[in-house]
Design an enzyme around this catalytic site. Sequence first.
Site, PDB file in Angstrom:
ATOM      1  N   CYS A 282      -7.777  25.410   9.386  1.00 25.47           N
ATOM      2  CA  CYS A 282      -7.305  26.690   9.916  1.00 25.47           C
ATOM      3  C   CYS A 282      -8.464  27.468  10.530  1.00 25.47           C
ATOM      4  O   CYS A 282      -9.436  27.792   9.847  1.00 25.47           O
ATOM      5  CB  CYS A 282      -6.643  27.491   8.798  1.00 25.47           C
ATOM      6  SG  CYS A 282      -6.326  29.218   9.194  1.00 25.47           S
TER       7      CYS A 282
ATOM      8  N   CYS B 261      -9.270  30.683   8.798  1.00 23.15           N
ATOM      9  CA  CYS B 261      -9.910  30.433   7.497  1.00 23.15           C
ATOM     10  C   CYS B 261     -11.393  30.127   7.677  1.00 23.15           C
ATOM     11  O   CYS B 261     -12.234  30.595   6.897  1.00 23.15           O
ATOM     12  CB  CYS B 261      -9.221  29.275   6.781  1.00 23.15           C
ATOM     13  SG  CYS B 261      -7.458  29.516   6.460  1.00 23.15           S
TER      14      CYS B 261
ATOM     15  N   LYS C  35      -2.747  26.726  31.035  1.00 24.89           N
ATOM     16  CA  LYS C  35      -3.474  27.983  31.250  1.00 24.89           C
ATOM     17  C   LYS C  35      -3.724  28.707  29.926  1.00 24.89           C
ATOM     18  O   LYS C  35      -4.821  29.221  29.676  1.00 24.89           O
ATOM     19  CB  LYS C  35      -2.688  28.889  32.200  1.00 24.89           C
ATOM     20  CG  LYS C  35      -2.646  28.411  33.639  1.00 24.89           C
ATOM     21  CD  LYS C  35      -1.758  29.324  34.491  1.00 24.89           C
ATOM     22  CE  LYS C  35      -1.660  28.826  35.920  1.00 24.89           C
ATOM     23  NZ  LYS C  35      -0.725  29.668  36.730  1.00 24.89           N
TER      24      LYS C  35
ATOM     25  N   HIS D 115      -3.826  27.451  26.989  1.00 24.06           N
ATOM     26  CA  HIS D 115      -4.769  26.696  26.158  1.00 24.06           C
ATOM     27  C   HIS D 115      -6.207  26.989  26.579  1.00 24.06           C
ATOM     28  O   HIS D 115      -7.093  27.179  25.743  1.00 24.06           O
ATOM     29  CB  HIS D 115      -4.462  25.210  26.265  1.00 24.06           C
ATOM     30  CG  HIS D 115      -5.067  24.401  25.165  1.00 24.06           C
ATOM     31  ND1 HIS D 115      -4.704  23.106  24.906  1.00 24.06           N
ATOM     32  CD2 HIS D 115      -6.031  24.691  24.260  1.00 24.06           C
ATOM     33  CE1 HIS D 115      -5.403  22.640  23.892  1.00 24.06           C
ATOM     34  NE2 HIS D 115      -6.222  23.585  23.484  1.00 24.06           N
TER      35      HIS D 115
END
EC number: 1.8.3.2
Length: 698
Positions: free
Chosen positions: A91, A94, A506, A508
């Site tokens: 994560c 995280c 885009k 991403h």
Amino acid sequence: MAAAGAAVARSPGIGAGPALRARRSPPPRAARLPRLLVLLAAAAVGPGAGGAARLYRAGEDAVWVLDSGSVRGATANSSAAWLVQFYSSWCGHCIGYAPTWRALAGDVRDWASAIRVAALDCMEEKNQAVCHDYDIHFYPTFRYFKAFTKEFTTGENFKGPDRELRTVRQTMIDFLQNHTEGSRPPACPRLDPIQPSDVLSLLDNRGSHYVAIVFESNSSYLGREVILDLIPYESIVVTRALDGDKAFLEKLGVSSVPSCYLIYPNGSHGLINVVKPLRAFFSSYLKSLPDVRKKSLPLPEKPHKEENSEIVVWREFDKSKLYTVDLESGLHYLLRVELAAHKSLAGAELKTLKDFVTVLAKLFPGRPPVKKLLEMLQEWLASLPLDRIPYNAVLDLVNNKMRISGIFLTNHIKWVGCQGSRSELRGYPCSLWKLFHTLTVEASTHPDALVGTGFEDDPQAVLQTMRRYVHTFFGCKECGEHFEEMAKESMDSVKTPDQAILWLWKKHNMVNGRLAGHLSEDPRFPKLQWPTPDLCPACHEEIKGLASWDEGHVLTFLKQHYGRDNLLDTYSADQGDSSEGGTLARGEEEEKRLTPPEVSHGDRDTQSVRPPGALGPRPALPESLHHSLDGKLQSLDGPGAHKEVGGAAPFLGVDFSSLDMSLCVVLYVASSLFLMVMYFFFRVRSRRWKVKHHHPAV
């Protein structure tokens, strides 16, 4: 998540993507390095490359590192309260929050006999069942556990307005004060303020120890923080009082708050002189007083420093290719771990699952056994008459408990294009990005695939389904919220399937830019704008001296890169995978040969995240659910197909396959019929042989 392109390292969370620079491409296998050189190269990946790499290290951090074998024992009937962070090492949020959590644990280290700061990694295979028991759906999740809790509890959720260090520290104090008198940790002093009359009595008494009184406002936490800081120290008592009685404060010479008034053992008293009225200055001054020293408090022994002796052989890959194993490993984690965190699904959650599985079943470009499993799951879900289903029923189907031939989904995690330089980097988020990019391309290049699903005329079908999945189920909650913000901005502007491909590309790249330099970035795979010039020279152009994209060429490249023709099955597991007693998958035999036997088990990426046997007992399901499942299995298996006989189901302590059970039933029926026929046959013959006796006439 990480970019499906294997060229740009995209961060964990909905923002991370894979990027490989050409100069860092691993050497070809054809080089056949000697074993020693292979091991040295693997070790050079870094100390964190092994499966034991975690965000928190026992013996190195002040954080108490828990696992499935220690969390219940630590939090149950404990003499101290606990604040536990349930996190996932993939994560992104995280990873970014880990320095704050470490700093918090170090900041309140002296509070450990009253409340402890801990962490548990739900990504680790051994911890997934216990995270399910604690009802952890999203990461990170923060739970408080009171002292002396005798019965199992999932804890109390953190309710702070934010997760800044000061906020969390103050909520820890609130949590301690909420303990009842009988359940308060024994080492925790009273945190409530004393009255002016109590202060006067302290001034009149002499003792063998110091007494420090922190005068502060009602909203201040400084006094309570200093009280807790001095828990491990003897020969001093710290308490607090409020500034409500101004006349009393003037009598003591307290002109401002916060201030600390110190009563010495000999009876003298007065304000202490510190440079700044801050917690650190007050605590440091009091700890340095003559005869004030640390006392020995009984604390559980913390784990010793972990030694990372694991060596992982790097899996070589071509950054211009897409690997089936990355997509299938992502599906495995998605279906068996992420969704399995939800014990049951109903309403909008169930609708989201059904739509997501429908899109997968129709558009997933992988191998036939995986596609058949997804189709079976989709048909079964579509036929369900129930408004709520236990997720264990879905797991039974995903794990092929009915032993249907021809369906299979690996129960291993193995990253190739998504492998990171450390085990907590890239991985599942990268795989999910790749999967989503692939689905948008399939929807555009195979428009007939969604006919009959209700999505056939919707160019946003994949994007909206993906959006709802991320918002509802994706473990990194903050990542999901960021993605939702992007979707609200412009997803409605998508009018064609090709625009859907470009929209995701885009966004991403936008996430890549935002997370560049973030702690979740893999230094070996930096977050770049993708595709890089070495992958697609035609995608890049310059207009008036400014670098820009040629979106026509970008679209062509994306369709080629994420198309099914670019998929490689190298490293993919077969139904006869070595973990299941069969042959090694392609590419693995040589990898096993190069890996030393004594450390080959250390590659966590190749271990099962959740073996079917660890999924727990199957719940009692409604009869309609069983009939629906059985019917779909039979229809998908075909009229002439047979069920596998390799997998056996336990019955009365003996393993019987489906064929064995069928033969038993047939034999039982035949034997019963035979006995019935023989019974009637002998009964008729006995009547025929019976001798009739006539009495003589009188």
